[in-house]
Scaffold this active site. Structure first.
Site, PDB file in Angstrom:
ATOM      1  N   GLY A 101       0.819  -1.204   0.000  1.00  0.00           N
ATOM      2  CA  GLY A 101       0.000   0.000   0.000  1.00  0.00           C
ATOM      3  C   GLY A 101       0.846   1.244   0.000  1.00  0.00           C
ATOM      4  N   PRO A 102       0.241   2.386  -0.191  1.00  0.00           N
ATOM      5  CA  PRO A 102       0.992   3.651  -0.226  1.00  0.00           C
ATOM      6  C   PRO A 102       1.568   3.994   1.144  1.00  0.00           C
ATOM      7  CG  PRO A 102      -1.378   4.036  -0.340  1.00  0.00           C
ATOM      8  CD  PRO A 102      -1.196   2.570  -0.454  1.00  0.00           C
ATOM      9  N   PRO A 103       2.484   4.948   1.184  1.00  0.00           N
ATOM     10  CA  PRO A 103       3.094   5.326   2.475  1.00  0.00           C
ATOM     11  C   PRO A 103       2.061   5.893   3.440  1.00  0.00           C
ATOM     12  CG  PRO A 103       4.362   6.197   0.614  1.00  0.00           C
ATOM     13  CD  PRO A 103       3.081   5.673   0.052  1.00  0.00           C
ATOM     14  N   GLY A 104       2.268   5.603   4.725  1.00  0.00           N
ATOM     15  CA  GLY A 104       1.462   6.231   5.765  1.00  0.00           C
ATOM     16  C   GLY A 104       0.152   5.571   6.087  1.00  0.00           C
ATOM     17  N   GLY A 109      -0.120   2.644   7.647  1.00  0.00           N
ATOM     18  CA  GLY A 109      -0.008   1.858   8.872  1.00  0.00           C
ATOM     19  C   GLY A 109       0.486   0.444   8.691  1.00  0.00           C
ATOM     20  N   LYS A 110       1.251   0.176   7.620  1.00  0.00           N
ATOM     21  CA  LYS A 110       1.729  -1.188   7.372  1.00  0.00           C
ATOM     22  C   LYS A 110       2.685  -1.651   8.480  1.00  0.00           C
ATOM     23  CE  LYS A 110       3.453  -0.139   3.351  1.00  0.00           C
ATOM     24  NZ  LYS A 110       3.070   1.272   3.296  1.00  0.00           N
ATOM     25  N   THR A 111       3.606  -0.804   8.849  1.00  0.00           N
ATOM     26  CA  THR A 111       4.592  -1.188   9.868  1.00  0.00           C
ATOM     27  C   THR A 111       3.936  -1.347  11.237  1.00  0.00           C
ATOM     28  OG1 THR A 111       6.314   0.003   8.648  1.00  0.00           O
ATOM     29  CG2 THR A 111       6.759  -0.528  10.950  1.00  0.00           C
ATOM     30  N   SER A 115      -6.484   4.302 -18.549  1.00  0.00           N
ATOM     31  CA  SER A 115      -7.828   4.282 -17.973  1.00  0.00           C
ATOM     32  C   SER A 115      -8.678   5.479 -18.377  1.00  0.00           C
ATOM     33  CB  SER A 115      -7.742   4.199 -16.445  1.00  0.00           C
ATOM     34  OG  SER A 115      -7.069   5.309 -15.920  1.00  0.00           O
ATOM     35  N   LYS A 144     -10.555   5.516  -7.054  1.00  0.00           N
ATOM     36  CA  LYS A 144     -11.191   6.392  -8.043  1.00  0.00           C
ATOM     37  C   LYS A 144     -12.618   6.750  -7.625  1.00  0.00           C
ATOM     38  CE  LYS A 144      -8.438   4.694 -11.946  1.00  0.00           C
ATOM     39  NZ  LYS A 144      -8.438   3.929 -13.213  1.00  0.00           N
TER      40      LYS A 144
END
Length: 800
Positions: free
Chosen positions: A358-361, A363-365, A681, A724
């Protein structure tokens, strides 16, 4: 003047009155040798200036050399020859007779030169005799100090009366380079030559003294080590004579053996440890190798071979902890709870290898930390960003100085348990170079079928990683190698909706920042509208990292006001937020005030979430050119041309005049021209905008669309549907056209958003036209569009 063959020498220099042997292999040199042997065995030898030149010409060798007599020739394997020559006298090249097939020259014999006098001790002047004696004394000192020149050389020199011969023999004994020898060779005056040789001898004496000083210092440093070595060797020999030669067990060895027995090691590991302990006793405690063996034994005995923490298998408590730490992220939480449930049912389940993308920020970590807390396991985080050395994963072999285990084994050794939660952060940022490919080294680590016998290069023993719960994070899957990606279960975290960000800010970020800045809820409050304003106008991201920064910024501003006594408490509202955070940084592109001709709202995906794009089309008189602006990428340009090709293929159905595209130019523009845009797209959106401009029909300003178009008009699915749709909802769109194959992706869209938007799914452009313009293709009246075109010709066209 003498005429004779010549051989240029590489790396050696011949002096008169000396005998020397050397090898030759060049064809010209062998031809010159053969010519000399057929004549009188006399040959002229001179040194080559540049050793790298294979076929030297005039100017590549020194003019002054030595006239030599060939004493012996020996044929070597191959085409090489070994010569033994005796230097007769100095000679100078007067001219070159020819250079092929060998070099033949005319040589002046310098022994007859007026400055070359065969001085005899009884007949020479006193100055020459004194210079000779000084040189002899210096030479004797050199022989005494250095030990590199045979002492017999002194007696042979004492028997030489000829000063000219004396200087040449002294020069032949000195360890000097070719340039220095050539200088002696070219010095014809005897007194000058004696002085040059004395200086060279003095220089060598100084060098010898410095070498001797260095050798004494080094010898002093190694004496103790040598003494210890000799004593140990003597002790071993005595032990061998007295008994069976076994090493006497020391206290250190007993300590290691006792620790190894307490760990209940496998047979293979226990055997290896015993062997290393025996080696430690043999090498001696003070040797350098003893330190290497100690480090190795400490590493093995510190590893948790059979030690693991007990999981807390409480699904309800785990769910509460995950919900407490994170808002939303339903898929991730469900996968963790599924693993815990199977862990409770099965005695030996394989630990999952999850990849959070997923994109940064988003909450993956922090998710990985929450997982370790929910199951009560130790937590390890290893950042892979920029790692390009395979040894970081597998460690160094013990043959290298300073070898250590890889970071996998080192981290497990540090936490002291074999079943931690191991976070491999930023796995998409790995790279490889000449030191190996870390991604390939991770293949074994992240394979449940192989990692039970993971072998670190330093340990050289299999270690079980099958009970480690590996979690990896990445921003994109494009840079992860296929075989590595195949070993992981991918869970996508697409980003947060506006409402999710609001709840995260209110429940998590705001209380956290208030506590960190020493504020309370009584001293600082933020209204709900102000939080929404921060989300909409001061941050643009898929995650909440910048949102937290802006809240921290507010806390700092309020804290400063309270400390300065300006205010005792602050309430941040939508009206005064500009005072604290400054002017708005971003704007949401809302729907146009009214529907227009040739204006379509497209949907795009970015790394920070979804965006809406206005696509504008103008038709003007011209000669059929198509102009694309707005910093579009190659794929987006090709998509626009594909849409136009589809329209031209349907000209009859659309009632478009066949001359239309020859007599008009089409300009397609996507605003915010400084922002790069790419991807397929926007295909149906650009095609629809062109049709609208041609036929003069307006497009609903509350309608948005996304999808790839083919030359046949088929609408293909695209990615990022959730992001989107969220962007469309944020911009006030109430109708969205999507490819029919993306219908399954609507399940990811929040229910609140689905209630506010009407979704239309299409298979081809014919259905798009029907949905947009509310009529079949055959019902489209092109005359209205042509009237608009005629207005263009009169420069009165308005895109109504």
């Amino acid at each position: 003047m003498l005429r004779m063959p010549m051989i240029p020498l590489r790396g050696i220099s011949i002096l008169p009155n000396s005998v020397q042997h050397f090898d030759i292999g060049r064809s010209k040199s062998i031809e010159a040798l053969n010519a000399a042997m057929e004549d009188d065995s006399m040959i002229f030898l001179t040194a080559q200036k540049n050793l790298e030149i294979e076929d030297p010409k005039e100017g590549d060798y020194y003019d002054i050399g030595v006239i030599c007599k060939i004493k012996q020739v020996l044929k070597l394997p191959g085409d090489a020859m070994r010569l033994l020559v005796s230097g007769v006298s100095r000679g100078r090249i007067d001219s070159i007779d020819f250079e092929e097939p060998y070099i033949q020259v005319y040589v002046e014999d310098l022994s007859r030169h007026e400055k070359v006098i065969n001085y005899n001790i009884s007949e020479s002047d006193l100055e020459t005799e004194a210079m000779k004696r000084v040189l002899m004394e210096a030479f004797e000192e050199l022989v005494t100090i250095g030990g590199k020149i045979s002492p017999e050389s002194i007696s042979s020199l004492e028997q030489i009366d000829d000063v000219n011969k004396f200087t040449d023999v002294v020069a032949s004994y000195l360890p000097i380079n070719i340039k220095e020898k050539q200088k002696i060779l070219e010095t014809l005056d005897i007194k000058t030559r004696l002085e040059e040789l004395r200086l060279l001898v003095e220089k060598e004496i100084q060098i010898m003294k410095i070498e001797e000083k260095i050798n004494r210092r080094v010898k002093k440093q190694i004496n103790k080590t040598q003494k210890d070595y000799y004593l140990r060797e003597q002790m071993r020999a005595i032990q061998k004579e007295l008994g069976d030669g076994e090493v006497e067990e020391t206290e250190e060895m007993r300590k290691y053996m006792k620790k190894a027995e307490s760990l209940d090691l496998d047979e293979e590991v226990a055997t290896k440890v015993k062997e290393e302990i025996q080696r430690l006793g043999k090498v001696g405690s003070t040797s350098a190798e003893a330190g290497v063996i100690r480090n190795y034994l400490d590493c093995i005995l510190d590893l948790p071979w059979n030690k693991e923490t007990e999981d807390r298998i409480d699904i309800k408590m785990a769910r509460d902890i995950l919900d407490e730490d994170h808002y939303g992220l339903k898929d991730v939480k469900e996968r963790i709870l599924e693993y815990l449930a199977i862990r409770k049912l099965s005695d030996n389940p394989k630990a999952p290898i999850l990849c959070l993308v997923g994109p940064p920020g988003v909450g993956k970590t922090s998710i990985a930390k929450s997982v370790s807390r929910s199951v009560e396991r130790k937590f390890i985080r290893m950042s892979l960003g920029g790692v390009r050395d395979e040894a970081e994963i597998r460690g160094h072999r013990r043959t290298y100085i300073g070898a250590i285990p890889g970071r996998i084994i080192s981290s497990i050794r540090k936490v002291g348990t074999k079943n931690p939660v191991f976070l491999l952060d930023e796995i998409d940022k790995l790279s490889g170079d000449f030191r190996g490919d870390p991604a390939s080294a991770l293949l074994e680590v992240l394979d449940p079928e192989q990692n039970s016998t993971f072998t670190d290069h330093y340990l050289e023993l299999p270690f079980d990683l099958s009970k480690v719960m590996f979690i990896t994070t990445a921003n994109t899957l494009n840079t992860i190698p296929g075989p590595l990606l195949d070993r992981m279960e991918v869970i996508r975290i697409s980003g947060y909706t506006r409402d999710e960000k609001f709840n995260i800010a209110k429940k998590y970020l705001l209380p956290k920042q208030l506590k960190e800045h020493g504020l309370s809820e009584e001293k600082m409050t933020i209204s709900d509208n102000a939080l929404y304003e921060i989300i909409d106008s001061y941050t643009r991201e898929a995650g909440v990292r910048n949102l937290e920064r802006e809240i921290a910024n507010l806390c700092r501003k309020v804290g400063k006001d309270i400390v300065e006594g300006i205010s005792k408490k602050a309430r941040i509202t939508n009206n005064n937020i500009v005072k604290y955070l400054g002017n708005k940084k971003f704007r949401i592109e809302l729907i146009a005030e009214q529907s227009q001709i040739g204006l379509v709202r497209g949907l795009a995906w970015t790394s920070v979430g979804g965006e809406t794009l206005s696509i504008e089309v103008n038709i003007m008189p011209g000669n059929g050119k198509v102009q694309l602006t707005g910093k579009l990428g190659d794929v987006m340009k090709e998509s626009a041309m594909t849409g136009i090709s589809y329209i031209r293929s349907r000209m009859k159905v659309l009632n478009i005049d066949l001359k239309f595209f020859k007599e008009h130019d089409i300009h397609i523009h996507v605003p915010e021209g400084a922002t790069p845009k790419d991807g397929p797209s926007a295909g149906i959106a650009m095609a629809t905008a062109v049709i609208s401009a041609i036929i003069g029909e307006k497009i609903d300003n509350k309608l948005a669309m996304t999808g790839e178009v083919t030359l046949r008009g088929t609408v293909l699915p695209v990615g990022g549907i959730k992001e989107k749709v969220l962007a469309a909802h944020r911009a006030g769109i109430d109708r969205v056209i999507l490819p029919i194959d993306n219908k399954r992706d609507i399940d990811e869209v929040p229910n609140k958003v689905k209630k506010d938007i009407e979704f239309t799914f299409v298979k081809n452009m014919d259905e798009v036209i029907k949905k947009v313009f509310g009529k079949e293709l055959d019902d489209i009246n092109i005359n209205k569009g042509f009237e608009t075109v005629s207005d263009v010709k009169e420069n009165n066209y308005e895109n109504k």
